[in-house]
Enzyme design. Sequence first.
Site, PDB file in Angstrom:
ATOM      1  N   GLU A   1      33.386 -16.950 -11.624  1.00  0.00           N
ATOM      2  CA  GLU A   1      32.039 -17.201 -11.116  1.00  0.00           C
ATOM      3  C   GLU A   1      31.216 -17.992 -12.130  1.00  0.00           C
ATOM      4  O   GLU A   1      30.377 -18.813 -11.759  1.00  0.00           O
ATOM      5  CB  GLU A   1      31.332 -15.874 -10.801  1.00  0.00           C
TER       6      GLU A   1
ATOM      7  N   LYS B   1     -15.372   2.328  -1.404  1.00  0.00           N
ATOM      8  CA  LYS B   1     -15.922   1.490  -0.354  1.00  0.00           C
ATOM      9  C   LYS B   1     -15.059   1.558   0.911  1.00  0.00           C
ATOM     10  O   LYS B   1     -13.836   1.382   0.855  1.00  0.00           O
ATOM     11  CB  LYS B   1     -16.015   0.037  -0.829  1.00  0.00           C
ATOM     12  N   THR B   2     -15.708   1.792   2.051  1.00  0.00           N
ATOM     13  CA  THR B   2     -14.984   1.919   3.321  1.00  0.00           C
ATOM     14  C   THR B   2     -14.977   0.634   4.140  1.00  0.00           C
ATOM     15  O   THR B   2     -14.245   0.537   5.123  1.00  0.00           O
ATOM     16  CB  THR B   2     -15.605   3.027   4.194  1.00  0.00           C
TER      17      THR B   2
ATOM     18  N   HIS C   1      28.345   0.478  -5.643  1.00  0.00           N
ATOM     19  CA  HIS C   1      26.961   0.793  -6.010  1.00  0.00           C
ATOM     20  C   HIS C   1      26.674   2.275  -5.744  1.00  0.00           C
ATOM     21  O   HIS C   1      26.215   2.635  -4.653  1.00  0.00           O
ATOM     22  CB  HIS C   1      25.991  -0.073  -5.209  1.00  0.00           C
TER      23      HIS C   1
ATOM     24  N   CYS D   1      28.860  -2.766 -10.476  1.00  0.00           N
ATOM     25  CA  CYS D   1      29.160  -4.047  -9.852  1.00  0.00           C
ATOM     26  C   CYS D   1      29.358  -5.127 -10.911  1.00  0.00           C
ATOM     27  O   CYS D   1      30.363  -5.134 -11.607  1.00  0.00           O
ATOM     28  CB  CYS D   1      28.069  -4.408  -8.841  1.00  0.00           C
TER      29      CYS D   1
ATOM     30  N   GLN E   1      32.202  -5.805 -14.072  1.00  0.00           N
ATOM     31  CA  GLN E   1      32.882  -7.070 -14.347  1.00  0.00           C
ATOM     32  C   GLN E   1      32.611  -7.547 -15.772  1.00  0.00           C
ATOM     33  O   GLN E   1      33.529  -8.002 -16.466  1.00  0.00           O
ATOM     34  CB  GLN E   1      32.435  -8.114 -13.323  1.00  0.00           C
TER      35      GLN E   1
ATOM     36  N   GLU F   1      24.287   4.062  -6.764  1.00  0.00           N
ATOM     37  CA  GLU F   1      22.856   4.366  -6.678  1.00  0.00           C
ATOM     38  C   GLU F   1      22.362   4.510  -5.248  1.00  0.00           C
ATOM     39  O   GLU F   1      21.381   5.216  -4.983  1.00  0.00           O
ATOM     40  CB  GLU F   1      22.031   3.293  -7.401  1.00  0.00           C
TER      41      GLU F   1
ATOM     42  N   LEU G   1       0.812  -1.215   0.000  1.00  0.00           N
ATOM     43  CA  LEU G   1       0.000   0.000   0.000  1.00  0.00           C
ATOM     44  C   LEU G   1       0.845   1.265   0.000  1.00  0.00           C
ATOM     45  O   LEU G   1       0.336   2.344  -0.269  1.00  0.00           O
ATOM     46  CB  LEU G   1      -0.913   0.015   1.233  1.00  0.00           C
ATOM     47  N   GLY G   2       2.103   1.135   0.355  1.00  0.00           N
ATOM     48  CA  GLY G   2       2.946   2.315   0.445  1.00  0.00           C
ATOM     49  C   GLY G   2       3.210   2.754   1.871  1.00  0.00           C
ATOM     50  O   GLY G   2       3.361   3.952   2.136  1.00  0.00           O
ATOM     51  N   LYS G   3       3.284   1.792   2.799  1.00  0.00           N
ATOM     52  CA  LYS G   3       3.619   2.158   4.187  1.00  0.00           C
ATOM     53  C   LYS G   3       4.994   2.806   4.237  1.00  0.00           C
ATOM     54  O   LYS G   3       5.216   3.760   4.986  1.00  0.00           O
ATOM     55  CB  LYS G   3       3.606   0.923   5.095  1.00  0.00           C
TER      56      LYS G   3
ATOM     57  N   GLN H   1     -12.851  -0.430   7.580  1.00  0.00           N
ATOM     58  CA  GLN H   1     -13.504  -0.626   8.876  1.00  0.00           C
ATOM     59  C   GLN H   1     -13.096  -1.957   9.498  1.00  0.00           C
ATOM     60  O   GLN H   1     -12.801  -2.039  10.694  1.00  0.00           O
ATOM     61  CB  GLN H   1     -15.028  -0.577   8.704  1.00  0.00           C
TER      62      GLN H   1
END
EC number: 6.3.4.2
Length: 532
Positions: free
Chosen positions: A405, A188-189, A507, A381, A385, A509, A15-17, A193
């Site tokens: 690897e 709709k609620t 990284h 990363c 390589q 980012e 939900l985006g908590k 509820q």
Amino acid sequence: MTKFIFVTGGVVSSLGKGITASALGCLLKNRGLSVAIQKFDPYINIDPGTMSPYQHGEVFVTDDGAETDLDLGHYERFIDVPVSKNSNVTTGKIYWSVLNKERRGDYLGGTVQVIPHITNEIKERIYRVARENHPDIVITEIGGTVGDIESLPYLEAIRQMRSDIGRENVLYLHVTLIPYLNASGELKTKPTQHSVKELRGIGIQPNILVCRTEHAISEDMKEKLALFCDIDREAIIQMVDAKSIYEVPLNILEEGMDDIVLKILGLEAPPADMTDWRAMVDRINNPQSETEIAIVGKYVELPDAYLSVAEALRHAGIEHLAKVKIRWVNSEEIEGSSAAELLKGVSGILVPGGFGNRGIEGKIEAIRYARENKIPFLGICLGMQTAVIEFARNVCGMTNANSSEFDVDAPYPVIDLLPEQKEIEDKGGTMRLGISPVKLIESTLVSSIYQDEVIYERHRHRYEVNNQFRAELEKGGLKFSGTSPDGRLVEITEYPDHPWFVASQFHPEFKSRPYRSHPLFREFVKATLANR
């Protein structure tokens, strides 16, 4: 005394908590309050480090080397405070700690139970964040959905805290869904509820109800929710879907959520200064140009697997008043067709991190396409390589060069396991993790980008450039422009015979912010704008 805000979710997951907690933290910080934030994840894994990206999305790495939930990336981007290993706690960590204490005899022969031993350990992890940071407010997100059996110990623990430290020091914020039915054209609620009823049955009465919705909620509906959920009318907050997640702090500011929080917790603070944030959102909504960048990976069906990479590109776009359009390219599809067919028309190519052999040859072909066609390229990363492997094969003539690897019998293992990793067998939490210094080589592209001699970046890897082949690769024209301070470990490569070709072992980012883009992403996007 530190105040505590607990964020729970109901009706459905995702939900985006995390965005709600981040946005609230952003507002409170901009009111001059100090904020710490953490998340509890109910799964039994110790951390998400060994989980598939398809299961969990990206793994966000902290300065101190914790492998954590992607929501911690939102926390850092919105609040601009560093999170730590104490900021992400799982059920696995809780039980691991309790069982170790039992083995040591810490419980003096008592029967170890969920209450009080597990719940006390949960509370200790909350108090630990308060002791570590001494903030005005600690925001704690409880993962999962109310009603899940896995979340019950966490909900019981935060229920107890109201009695432990006083109700004036605790606030419960519940995020829920108000679904829209196309057939009837109604919101709709009832699900909300029932979600609040479930939470109250556990012993928690929400102070604030955040309603996720596609359409605005009427005043009558807010009155109805206030009546049936026993929540003050002013504390019913609507959160209508936004074009950008960075609009959310401004939306909840308009709803007055920060004022309500301070009123409930008995705090005073000046109004939030959101001038810079508004300017940033204005730049998002009013781009003056556009660039298309291909992200070539093997988890592209789930963009959350590369969430921080995508956000970092968008942050750089904000700085350049440009919309960054992302073309998600499955590296396995390149193997079955051609790079030119799937990458035609892009202004830049980015190959992010990852693990395993699947899709590797497609990434290598994408890098070759970028190098030969002078398209701006950024590798991260595994992306670095594979760039080294591509260069070794196609420029230096090392036929079948590879990483150990992927091929332990490769004739030219230009990428090899870090020496300190060779005796390690366990997978979880054993990589080279967290922040480390990187020494930049003078008169290189990256030194001009960073304008510094030593930088600090976050890492998550087991493999490195094999020093046995460094001289031959450099002879072919590849430049190793950043290393560990002792020079042993290659951290950055670049190719001078190219308009913009940079790859990093770290990284970048993870350190990008919407109002302060990371230098590598900033200059990469700038290069793509020049290449349109």
